[in-house]
Design an enzyme around this catalytic site. Structure first.
Site, PDB file in Angstrom:
ATOM      1  N   ASP A  62      30.911  46.040  40.015  1.00  0.00           N
ATOM      2  CA  ASP A  62      31.270  44.909  39.170  1.00  0.00           C
ATOM      3  C   ASP A  62      31.659  45.523  37.832  1.00  0.00           C
ATOM      4  OD1 ASP A  62      31.321  42.829  37.339  1.00  0.00           O
ATOM      5  OD2 ASP A  62      29.564  41.812  38.167  1.00  0.00           O
ATOM      6  N   ASN A  89      43.617  47.095  36.990  1.00  0.00           N
ATOM      7  CA  ASN A  89      44.281  45.949  37.605  1.00  0.00           C
ATOM      8  C   ASN A  89      43.363  44.740  37.772  1.00  0.00           C
ATOM      9  OD1 ASN A  89      46.193  44.481  39.513  1.00  0.00           O
ATOM     10  ND2 ASN A  89      44.516  44.990  40.928  1.00  0.00           N
ATOM     11  N   TYR A 152      40.969  33.741  29.859  1.00  0.00           N
ATOM     12  CA  TYR A 152      41.759  34.778  30.517  1.00  0.00           C
ATOM     13  C   TYR A 152      42.884  35.232  29.591  1.00  0.00           C
ATOM     14  CZ  TYR A 152      45.195  36.558  33.966  1.00  0.00           C
ATOM     15  OH  TYR A 152      46.115  37.310  34.657  1.00  0.00           O
ATOM     16  N   LYS A 156      43.526  38.899  27.980  1.00  0.00           N
ATOM     17  CA  LYS A 156      44.750  39.665  28.219  1.00  0.00           C
ATOM     18  C   LYS A 156      45.460  40.005  26.902  1.00  0.00           C
ATOM     19  CE  LYS A 156      44.587  39.902  32.731  1.00  0.00           C
ATOM     20  NZ  LYS A 156      44.345  41.193  33.410  1.00  0.00           N
TER      21      LYS A 156
END
Length: 261
Positions: A62, A89, A152, A156
């Site tokens: 993890d 990734n 998210y 990013k």
């Protein structure tokens, strides 16, 4: 075709659609592939790669947990050697709006999409500082503009800044760091939405100037270029692989100009 013979490439999120394609792409070009994921199926995938003639090893971790990452990277180092290339990734999105977010889901998204990349990078950097290397982070167009998935997207956006910091600080060690920002990519993650609306991906293409969405192979080819000696003078760069999405709003342009091109 870029040759990665004698190179060790580590891919996180290796059990997913983009991750598997990254592993296959680098493996087909001669790299030894380290496949890291928290899902046990990554071990079957690594065996599949090995059966196909690729030197491959899998490790479970993890990536939000630094001790798991260090243990996994150590295991991959013993199996195939120190990483020459790291592809960060792995990424997930838990909530589509701020209203649906909670402190717990927010922290989870930041951990999985930003802190996890830091953990994996910090685990391979000691060896890379000694011999050089390439780090390719897989970001998202969400890090460039508001498209939903706020935690998210924030992660990013942070990954873009992290990439530039890596490039600036470790360039003197021969370490290059770049980031790819995909738009929509046709992966199994879309299955739950295509089951509700089989036409959803076809409907999305109206927003993309190329009138298509990306395939995992598009991401893998871009990553291989940035990881290769062909990109020896490129570091700190952001490469959208988004079929033109961030070039401009093609639908709005047509409506504003009343053009039918």
């Amino acid at each position: 075709m870029t040759d990665f013979k004698g190179k060790v490439v580590l891919v996180t999120g290796a059990a997913g659609g983009i991750g598997q394609e990254l592993c296959r792409h680098f493996g087909a070009r001669g790299a030894a592939v380290g496949a890291l994921d928290r899902r046990p199926e990554v071990e079957d995938f690594a065996r599949e790669l090995s059966a196909g003639g690729v030197s491959a090893a899998a490790a479970l971790a993890d990536i939000s947990k630094i001790e798991e990452v260090r243990k996994a990277i150590d295991a991959l180092r013993e199996a195939i050697g120190d990483a020459d290339v790291l592809i960060n990734n792995a990424g997930v999105s838990a909530r589509s709006s701020l209203d649906a977010s909670t402190p717990e889901t927010w922290r989870s998204d930041i951990d999985d999409n930003l802190n996890g990349a830091y953990h994996c990078t910090s685990a391979v950097l000691p060896a890379m500082k000694a011999k050089g290397g390439a780090i390719v982070n897989i970001g998202s167009v969400n890090g460039l503009t508001s498209l939903g998935d706020p935690a998210y997207s924030a992660a990013k956006a942070g990954l873009i800044s992290f990439t530039r910091s890596l490039a600036m600080e470790y360039g003197r060690c021969g370490v290059r760091a770049n980031i790819i920002c995909p738009g929509t990519v046709r992966t199994p993650l879309w299955r739950h939405r295509t089951e509700r609306n089989p036409e959803i991906l076809a409907e999305l293409v109206k927003w993309y100037p190329l009138q298509r969405i990306a395939e995992p192979a598009d991401i893998a080819k871009a990553a291989a270029f940035l990881a290769s000696d062909d990109a020896a003078a490129i570091t700190g760069a952001l490469l959208p692989v988004d079929c033109g999405l961030t070039a401009g709003n093609i639908v709005m342009s047509r409506e504003l100009t009343l053009e039918t091109f």
